[in-house]
Each structure stands twice: as structure tokens, then as C-alpha cells.
Design an enzyme around this catalytic site. Sequence first.
Site, PDB file in Angstrom:
ATOM      1  N   ASP A  11       8.604  -2.768   1.307  1.00  0.00           N
ATOM      2  CA  ASP A  11       8.700  -4.038   0.584  1.00  0.00           C
ATOM      3  C   ASP A  11       7.467  -4.715   0.107  1.00  0.00           C
ATOM      4  OD1 ASP A  11       9.989  -6.576  -0.032  1.00  0.00           O
ATOM      5  OD2 ASP A  11       9.183  -7.558   1.874  1.00  0.00           O
ATOM      6  N   SER A  12       7.484  -5.569  -0.647  1.00  0.00           N
ATOM      7  CA  SER A  12       6.113  -6.038  -1.083  1.00  0.00           C
ATOM      8  C   SER A  12       5.456  -6.847   0.099  1.00  0.00           C
ATOM      9  CB  SER A  12       6.349  -7.062  -2.234  1.00  0.00           C
ATOM     10  OG  SER A  12       7.347  -8.182  -1.632  1.00  0.00           O
ATOM     11  N   CYS A  74      13.493  -4.210  -0.679  1.00  0.00           N
ATOM     12  CA  CYS A  74      13.144  -5.044  -1.574  1.00  0.00           C
ATOM     13  C   CYS A  74      13.942  -5.237  -2.933  1.00  0.00           C
ATOM     14  CB  CYS A  74      11.587  -4.900  -2.134  1.00  0.00           C
ATOM     15  SG  CYS A  74      11.030  -5.985  -3.398  1.00  0.00           S
ATOM     16  N   GLU A 153       6.589 -16.111   3.687  1.00  0.00           N
ATOM     17  CA  GLU A 153       5.178 -15.735   4.141  1.00  0.00           C
ATOM     18  C   GLU A 153       4.372 -16.661   4.905  1.00  0.00           C
ATOM     19  OE1 GLU A 153       3.780 -12.371   3.373  1.00  0.00           O
ATOM     20  OE2 GLU A 153       5.925 -11.591   2.104  1.00  0.00           O
ATOM     21  N   CYS A 185      17.117 -11.415  -2.220  1.00  0.00           N
ATOM     22  CA  CYS A 185      15.768 -11.036  -1.821  1.00  0.00           C
ATOM     23  C   CYS A 185      15.573 -10.872  -0.331  1.00  0.00           C
ATOM     24  CB  CYS A 185      15.076 -12.422  -2.290  1.00  0.00           C
ATOM     25  SG  CYS A 185      13.275 -12.192  -1.875  1.00  0.00           S
ATOM     26  N   HIS A 187      13.527 -11.390   1.723  1.00  0.00           N
ATOM     27  CA  HIS A 187      12.973 -12.454   2.467  1.00  0.00           C
ATOM     28  C   HIS A 187      13.701 -13.549   2.963  1.00  0.00           C
ATOM     29  CE1 HIS A 187       9.297 -10.949   0.973  1.00  0.00           C
ATOM     30  NE2 HIS A 187       8.364 -11.714   1.578  1.00  0.00           N
TER      31      HIS A 187
END
Length: 269
Positions: A11-12, A74, A153, A185, A187
Site C-alpha cells: 500500500d502507499s 490500495c 495517518e 480506500c 485506510h
Amino acid sequence: MADNSPIGVFDSGVGGLTVAREIMNQIPKESIVYFGDTARVPYGNKSPETVITYCRQITRFLLSKNVKAIVIACNTATAFALETLKQEVNIPIIGVIEPGAFTASYTTHNNRIGVIATVGAINSNMYTKFLNRLNPDIKVFSKACPLFVPLVEEGMIDDPVTFEMIKRYTSVLIDEDIDTLILGCTHYPLLKDNIQKVVGPDITLVNPAYETAKALKQCLLDNNIESNSQTCEHSFFVSDGADKFREFANSILPCDVIEANDICDIERY
Ligand code: DGL
């Protein structure tokens, strides 16, 4: 024949840990090599060309760790790079969009589905394409939520600012009378409980992280490469900030993350 090599998951940043968590819960014999591109997060506002370049580097890094399959954990990277990587890599590689779209297509009763995701994933229109391929009668209402990734994050999951942003982003979708909402997403599952509180119990949330782990299990079975090991070993790599990542990973994974390693030269791969 069993194959005890690890699964590559990337993932990013930390979002893909929601997919890693589901893999650990659903297929606990599988080992994972996780890469979070924390130096270059977010991907959601970058061009497809840039994201494809990053994904190629990470894929080569994971292949150097002898992974037997790769999960692009992702949505943005799946939207931009899955088809390209599938042609370039000769191990199974799966993304997160198709499994989530599939589940949403049979969850909805009124054929009105909302999708929340990054700007890149929304602009790619991938969820709409998959959903309409499964059922052309489905109407898809999309909303980009660019502030969710930095809020997650930064660990601001229960912050009043996050609640306010959930209200603002989802109100346009609630007005469209959706009955199903895809957390598009990786996240966003970390915000799942708070999103559910805001949208209310009548809207069903679809978590593609959960669906992707299910799809991975089937993929390993189809390719006859499931692990039969009694012990598994997970390893974690990031392109920056290994200590912060390790702390975050420990707060959401069902295993102890003793160490995360910095790969500061991912461009080299
Ligand atoms: N986790 C990524 C996704 O699923 C988004 C984060 C980012 O923008 O890099 O799209």
C-alpha cells in the site's frame, strides 16, 4: 502442492494493514511480506504514470523476497496499476476493487450504491465500471474524501474533526438514498465504526479489505499454492518512518510487530 512462501502485500502507507489484518484472520497459515510506501504517501492525488512507476518498484522489491502472490492493498494503485502488473508478473496478483464491487452488487436492495475513495480512485471510475459490468441497473454515487487518509495517518480516528469530515463527505450520498456504501480506500476501514455512526444503521458498509482476503484465499486454492505451515512469519518494510509505522501496525494487527525495516532506496528496484 503446498507452498509456504509469503504473500506480498503493499500500500502507499498504513492503509494496507487493514487488508493484512484480514489475511491474518482468515488465512492464518500464510506469511506476509508487507511494504508501505510511507515516504511517498498519498498516492490518491498522483498521476497514473507516477503510481504505476512506484508499483513496479515495489513489485520488484517483493519479488526479491520470493513472494508467491501479490495483493495490491490500495484502491488507487489497483485502479492504476493492476492490469499493467498482471501482464508483467508471472505470479497471481489481485487488487481490492473487484472483490468489494462484487459484494456490494449483491448487498444492495435498491441498486443505489455509494463509493467513497481517494480522488485518483474516484476519477478512475473503476468501481462504477465493475459494478455496472455486474449489474447495469446499479446507480453509483461517488465522493472523493481526500482528507480521510491524512486524518488516519495522523491517528485522528476519533477526533471531532474526523467526525465533521465524515458528515460533510457522506451527506451528499445519503441524500441520494444509497443503501450500500463501499469503503473504497484501504485506510477507511479504520474509520468504519465512526462512518457507520454517522450514516446510520440503514446503510450497509462494504469493506473491500475483508472481501479481498476472501478472494486471496480462493486464489491460493485455485493455484494450489496454499501454505501448510504450522508457523507463519510476517515481515514489514516501509520507505520511511519505520518506528511510527511499527507503532501503528501494533495498534491494529492481531500479531506483535517487533520490527519494521526502512527501505530508503525503493527507487533502486
Ligand atoms: N490506501 C490507499 C487506497 O486504498 C489510499 C491512500 C493514498 O492516497 O495513498 O486508495
